[in-house]
Design an enzyme around this catalytic site. Structure first.
Site, PDB file in Angstrom:
ATOM      1  N   GLU A 190       8.627  16.588  32.975  1.00 11.75           N
ATOM      2  CA  GLU A 190       9.965  16.383  33.719  1.00 11.75           C
ATOM      3  C   GLU A 190      10.462  17.713  34.158  1.00 11.75           C
ATOM      4  OE1 GLU A 190      10.862  13.604  34.483  1.00 11.75           O
ATOM      5  OE2 GLU A 190       9.537  12.565  32.718  1.00 11.75           O
ATOM      6  N   HIS A 216       9.051  18.273  37.758  1.00 13.24           N
ATOM      7  CA  HIS A 216       9.673  17.430  38.647  1.00 13.24           C
ATOM      8  C   HIS A 216      10.836  18.318  39.075  1.00 13.24           C
ATOM      9  CE1 HIS A 216       7.675  13.528  38.931  1.00 13.24           C
ATOM     10  NE2 HIS A 216       8.102  13.148  37.567  1.00 13.24           N
ATOM     11  N   GLU A 244       4.624  12.986  41.745  1.00 16.74           N
ATOM     12  CA  GLU A 244       4.030  13.038  40.422  1.00 16.74           C
ATOM     13  C   GLU A 244       3.191  14.489  40.376  1.00 16.74           C
ATOM     14  OE1 GLU A 244       5.294  11.871  37.648  1.00 16.74           O
ATOM     15  OE2 GLU A 244       6.280  10.197  38.680  1.00 16.74           O
ATOM     16  N   ILE A 259       8.099  -0.923  37.405  1.00 11.68           N
ATOM     17  CA  ILE A 259       7.824  -1.587  38.731  1.00 11.68           C
ATOM     18  C   ILE A 259       8.956  -2.805  39.055  1.00 11.68           C
ATOM     19  CG2 ILE A 259       5.646  -1.248  38.601  1.00 11.68           C
ATOM     20  CD1 ILE A 259       5.193  -4.332  37.900  1.00 11.68           C
ATOM     21  N   ALA A 291      12.362  -2.749  37.788  1.00 16.09           N
ATOM     22  CA  ALA A 291      13.787  -2.080  37.710  1.00 16.09           C
ATOM     23  C   ALA A 291      13.688  -0.619  37.961  1.00 16.09           C
ATOM     24  CB  ALA A 291      14.402  -2.310  36.101  1.00 16.09           C
ATOM     25  N   GLY A 348      11.500   2.397  40.720  1.00 16.65           N
ATOM     26  CA  GLY A 348      10.811   2.752  42.012  1.00 16.65           C
ATOM     27  C   GLY A 348       9.370   2.636  42.252  1.00 16.65           C
ATOM     28  N   TYR A 349       8.497   2.003  41.318  1.00 13.03           N
ATOM     29  CA  TYR A 349       7.271   1.914  41.231  1.00 13.03           C
ATOM     30  C   TYR A 349       6.690   0.842  41.554  1.00 13.03           C
ATOM     31  CZ  TYR A 349       7.098   6.667  39.139  1.00 13.03           C
ATOM     32  OH  TYR A 349       7.153   8.014  39.045  1.00 13.03           O
TER      33      TYR A 349
END
Length: 701
Positions: free
Chosen positions: A486, A489, A515, A618, A620, A622-623
């Site tokens: 994290e 990011h 990522e 996927i 709920a 953004g993936y």
């Protein structure tokens, strides 16, 4: 409550008033912002000019106002959820979604962007500015700007419905996770559990009406929260408890009133319909339109990694089964051998046997304060930045455990950014997993008074083991890796040098490249100087012994093929669901997943497995048609780290020089340059899968 300056959600300040915003502020505050921004959009549409100052600057101001305010609401929803906050979000969300669609479907704005791209001024724009224009044109097309009449109406109905379904999916998952509790009073039923797990379970029991609970005598309360769940699967000798908790985990939110299955079917059906309205065959094609990869290329990568991993994963399973049998395990002698709820337990025993390494032996060396200090020291060595505490009355937080940090240039002392850290699990109000998001992005246009540029602010959220009694948070090694992930990011968001707010930091970065910095940082958890700078016994101060460090490194590739297949299974299922799955047909999503599992798992899922009901990434997040991004970016990150290996990880000067180059490319350029160009500028060539396979032990070093 009136929507006025007395509403803390409406106060424009450098740091949000996290401690003052409550559910009652959400609806009036958001309504005021939505009205303000909508009026601004109408005014812009009337007077828009195909120039930077006449189009992009006013658009950034409007989107920033909406995005920052809504960001406070959604962040609190993720870390401090309540029924009243849920109700408020559900009430205001349709209006927010409707306004977002007015932006994406604004014909005057779209036409102005096209005119800017096609006009003489195009040549004068910087590369970052051109990326903004091209991205806005693409996103407008994906957002339905080309639709008219009934098609546009239906598209917008779908957008609203998908927004509701996503929120409902997430709420169901949180509720289902909270709903499971297992109270145990008999010490004989918690055999094998380490002291840290018993301490956490007894602490949870105290909070639920058992004030006399102790780690030694109980009672103990177990939940499906990861810091509680994983120790049971890994260490508890009570096989019945392992089975019960495993089955509870894989069936979360899959039955009764809390059932995500119909939501999944609706989400997939609506996404396909939406894709076809804008000229695509399925949602996977829509997803890939804004990513580095195409669908065939993503599938090709997954197959390359699958074929390199599958046979090795079969061998890993056989080894675990044989080991359990050799230890006299009754479950190994049953028909079919070890069951799913046995695997983690026996894999842990085999790891202890092969490497003489017990994960619990490492915990005392990874106290959160020491881990943070070592991680910040690494950032200073590699990237030339200092991190220090910035807590205080002028920096409110949403929970007493949250910290605020300042990031400064090590050379000049100039402040570069800030970030919050919310480290501990709070299952009653905080969603699971770990994530980083922005509070504010770097932007010259949005600079505060007296500033040349607005500085970025990020937040990092984890769900690790909390402090217990007078002990600090003692982290598992996986929790250490997650913290580094994290932070990677956050570094990309905070160390950007792009002044154009719409593509600074993590904004505008293609999803399958985002990522890269996070997974890159995980590699340093196995670097001797870094890990020995972090790992000090929380009581004695002793450094992690060399033999434990060596065992840790040797165990890095333990069951790497199985772990690789697991991610490939998730990614392959995701792509198939969003490309070939006939939503509303005779087969179910679980039929599809089981068919894929024939090639991507070495232990077929149980018939009752409803993991998809918990696949928030996927459904709920953004993936959707993007989970492959983890493997795609892992190829990039492993190759990026290999640049440091090539110059010699103990060569301080060369590592520092390479680190500065990584900062000036991957961390600095944000969405202002195409990610393949950013990577090749750092690496000098396009990426190779060889470093990832080598790091995973799947090809010879």
């Amino acid at each position: 409550m009136e929507a006025s300056a007395t509403n803390p959600l409406l106060v424009e300040s450098e740091f949000p008033l996290w401690d003052q915003v409550t559910a009652e502020h959400v609806v009036p505050g958001m309504e005021a912002v939505i009205t303000e921004v909508e009026e601004g959009l109408l005014e812009l549409e009337k007077h828009v000019q195909p120039t930077w100052s006449g189009l992009v600057d006013p658009l950034e101001r409007l989107s920033d106002r909406l995005g920052r305010t809504w960001g406070v609401v959604t962040h609190l929803k993720g870390v401090k959820d309540t029924e009243t906050l849920r109700t408020a979000v559900e009430e205001i969300q349709p209006k927010k979604v409707a306004l977002s669609m007015k932006f994406s479907q604004s014909k005057p704005i779209y036409d102005a962007f096209c005119a800017l791209r096609d006009g003489e001024g195009w040549r004068e724009l910087s590369e970052a500015q051109r990326r903004i224009v091209e991205g806005e044109i693409r996103d407008a097309m994906l957002g339905g700007v080309g639709l008219e009449g009934e098609a546009k109406k239906r598209f917008n109905e779908i957008q609203q419905e998908l927004s509701k379904l996503s929120t409902k999916f997430s709420n169901n998952l949180l509720d289902a996770t909270k709903a499971y509790e297992k109270l145990i009073t008999d010490p004989s039923l918690v055999g094998g559990l380490p002291a840290s797990a018993l301490a956490l379970a007894s602490q949870q029991a105290k909070g639920k009406g058992h004030p006399d609970a102790t780690p030694e005598t109980g009672p103990w309360l177990f939940t499906l929260d990861m810091p509680c769940y994983l120790p049971v699967l890994s260490h508890c000798t009570n096989r019945d408890l392992r089975e019960e908790m495993y089955k509870a985990m894989i069936t979360r939110a899959s039955e009764g009133e809390i059932n995500n299955t119909p939501l999944i079917e609706s989400i997939l059906r609506l996404k396909k319909e939406r894709a076809q309205l804008i000229g695509y065959e399925n949602h996977a094609e829509v997803s890939m339109a804004s990513k580095m990869a195409t669908l065939p290329v993503a599938l090709q990568l997954l197959e390359e990694l699958r074929s390199a991993s599958y046979q090795k994963a079969v061998e890993e399973l056989d080894t675990v089964r044989a080991f359990a049998f050799s230890q006299g395990a009754e479950e190994a002698k049953e028909e079919g051998g070890l069951k799913h709820w046995d695997m983690t337990f026996w894999c842990e025993r085999l790891k202890e046997d092969q490497y003489d390494l017990k994960e619990e032996e490492l915990r005392p060396y990874f106290a959160l304060p020491a881990v943070m200090d070592g991680m910040f020291a690494l950032a200073e060595r590699l990237f030339g930045v200092k991190v220090s505490a910035a807590d205080g009355p002028n920096a409110p937080v949403w929970n007493a455990d949250v910290r605020l940090y300042r990031v400064e240039s090590a050379e000049t002392g100039a402040t570069l950014a800030h970030f919050y850290l919310d480290p501990y699990s709070r299952p009653a109000e905080k969603r699971g997993g770990a994530w980083m998001d922005e509070v504010a992005g770097r932007s010259k246009l949005m600079a505060l008074d007296g500033q040349e540029v607005r500085l970025p602010i990020a937040h990092m959220v984890c769900n690790q083991s909390p402090p217990i009694g007078d002990k600090p948070s003692l982290m598992t090694f996986r929790e250490v890796e997650t913290m580094f992930h994290e932070f990677g990011h956050a570094l990309q968001h905070m160390l950007t040098r792009v002044d154009e707010g719409l593509v600074s930091g993590i904004r505008g970065v293609e999803w399958d490249a985002v990522e890269l910095p996070s997974q890159f940082m995980e590699n340093w958890c196995y670097h001797r100087a870094t890990i020995l700078g972090i790992a000090r016994h929380y009581e004695s101060g002793a450094v992690l012994p060399d033999d434990l460090y060596d065992k840790l490194c040797k165990a890095r590739t333990y069951r790497a093929a199985s772990m690789m297949l697991r991610q490939i299974h998730f990614a392959s299922t995701d792509l198939a669901l969003h490309s070939t799955y006939p939503a509303g047909g005779h087969s179910s999503v679980y039929d599809l997943e089981r068919e894929i599992a024939k090639k991507t798992t070495v232990m077929p899922p149980l018939d009752i497995d409803r993991f998809l009901c918990g696949f928030g990434h996927i459904f709920a997040g953004g993936y959707a048609a993007g989970y492959y991004s983890y493997k795609w970016a892992e190829v990039l990150s492993a190759d990026a780290f290999s640049a440091f290996e090539e110059v010699g990880l103990e060569n301080t000067d060369a590592v520092q020089e390479t680190g500065r180059r990584f900062r000036e490319t991957v961390l600095a350029m944000g969405g202002g340059k195409a990610p393949m160009e950013v990577f090749t500028e750092f690496r000098g060539r396009e990426p190779s899968t060889e470093p990832l396979l080598r790091h995973s032990g799947l090809v010879a070093a």
